[in-house]
Write a protein that holds these residues in place. Sequence first.
Motif, short mmCIF file in Angstrom:
data_model
loop_
_atom_site.label_atom_id
_atom_site.label_comp_id
_atom_site.label_asym_id
_atom_site.label_seq_id
_atom_site.Cartn_x
_atom_site.Cartn_y
_atom_site.Cartn_z
N LEU A 156 5.80 -44.66 65.98
CA LEU A 156 6.59 -43.47 65.66
C LEU A 156 7.53 -43.76 64.50
N ARG A 157 8.11 -44.96 64.48
CA ARG A 157 8.99 -45.31 63.37
C ARG A 157 8.21 -45.36 62.06
N HIS A 158 6.99 -45.83 62.10
CA HIS A 158 6.16 -45.87 60.90
C HIS A 158 5.90 -44.46 60.39
N HIS A 159 5.58 -43.55 61.30
CA HIS A 159 5.31 -42.17 60.88
C HIS A 159 6.59 -41.51 60.38
N ALA A 160 7.71 -41.83 61.00
CA ALA A 160 8.99 -41.29 60.54
C ALA A 160 9.27 -41.70 59.11
N ARG A 161 9.00 -42.97 58.79
CA ARG A 161 9.20 -43.44 57.40
C ARG A 161 8.29 -42.69 56.45
N ARG A 162 7.05 -42.42 56.86
CA ARG A 162 6.12 -41.71 55.98
C ARG A 162 6.61 -40.30 55.70
N VAL A 163 7.10 -39.63 56.75
CA VAL A 163 7.61 -38.27 56.57
C VAL A 163 8.80 -38.26 55.61
N MET A 164 9.74 -39.17 55.86
CA MET A 164 10.94 -39.21 55.03
C MET A 164 10.63 -39.63 53.60
N ASN A 165 9.68 -40.53 53.43
CA ASN A 165 9.31 -40.95 52.08
C ASN A 165 8.62 -39.83 51.31
N ALA A 166 7.85 -39.00 52.02
CA ALA A 166 7.21 -37.86 51.36
C ALA A 166 8.27 -36.87 50.88
N ILE A 167 9.25 -36.61 51.73
CA ILE A 167 10.33 -35.71 51.33
C ILE A 167 11.12 -36.31 50.18
N ASN A 168 11.33 -37.62 50.24
CA ASN A 168 12.05 -38.30 49.16
C ASN A 168 11.32 -38.13 47.82
N THR A 169 10.00 -38.25 47.85
CA THR A 169 9.23 -38.06 46.62
C THR A 169 9.41 -36.66 46.07
N VAL A 170 9.41 -35.67 46.96
CA VAL A 170 9.63 -34.29 46.54
C VAL A 170 11.01 -34.14 45.92
N VAL A 171 12.03 -34.63 46.62
CA VAL A 171 13.41 -34.48 46.15
C VAL A 171 13.60 -35.16 44.80
N GLU A 172 13.02 -36.35 44.64
CA GLU A 172 13.17 -37.07 43.38
C GLU A 172 12.49 -36.35 42.21
N ASN A 173 11.53 -35.47 42.52
CA ASN A 173 10.76 -34.82 41.47
C ASN A 173 10.98 -33.30 41.41
N LEU A 174 12.14 -32.86 41.90
CA LEU A 174 12.41 -31.42 41.89
C LEU A 174 12.44 -30.83 40.48
N HIS A 175 12.67 -31.70 39.50
CA HIS A 175 12.68 -31.24 38.11
C HIS A 175 11.26 -31.02 37.58
N ASP A 176 10.26 -31.46 38.35
CA ASP A 176 8.86 -31.41 37.91
C ASP A 176 8.03 -30.64 38.94
N PRO A 177 8.00 -29.30 38.83
CA PRO A 177 7.29 -28.48 39.83
C PRO A 177 5.82 -28.86 40.00
N GLU A 178 5.17 -29.30 38.92
CA GLU A 178 3.76 -29.67 39.03
C GLU A 178 3.58 -30.91 39.90
N LYS A 179 4.50 -31.86 39.77
CA LYS A 179 4.45 -33.07 40.60
C LYS A 179 4.67 -32.72 42.07
#
Length: 202
Positions: A101-124
């Motif tokens: 569960l901790r592994h999946h939690a990290r995957r979820v949070m990392n996916a959101i982190n990727t989105v947040v880091e790239n909010l300036h790039d809608p295509e990404k």
Amino acid sequence: MSRSRRRDSPPPSPPPPPLLGVRRVGEMEHEEDDRPERAEPLTDAEREIIQDTWGRVYENCEDVGVSVLIRFFVNFPSAKQYFSQFQDMEDPEEMERSSQLRHHARRVMNAINTVVENLHDPEKVSAVLGLVGKAHALKHKVEPMYFKILSGVMLEVLSEDFPEYFPVEVQEVWSKLMGALYWHVTGAYTEVGWVQVSSSAV
């Protein structure tokens, strides 16, 4: 490093209004046909708010992710059908100790982190969420409504665990982001010709 994620009496936090179809826990409806025509774009100020508040959350990303998933599975146990490793877990403390569960939690949070880091790039952002949506549709066969439910759960956990950073106006901005994420993910489901499967599917 990590602060305690457990609070006996979390401070009250007023719920944000549901935006773009994102609903709070307890308000969820099993709807599949409520996807808006487009995702509402974020303003520069809203992107800045999200990135600033996310920085506070991501310092504790694993603990926060675990809290989110535990509440998700406890309140919506039907979601465990897609996770054979979690299916037999009923006790939140057992879930908290689960390395899977901790592994999946990290995957979820990392996916959101990727989105947040790239909010300036809608295509990404669209590409990242498209991959998430297609994987969950084609490989995992997850009903898309669970993304909406998970969004509501996450908003609750963030507002309860970080009340100083998530007042109502910030919750509204995050609800707008979650609505956009749901829009992109369900778009990927549509693209691959998603057909609703039986609730007994794994």
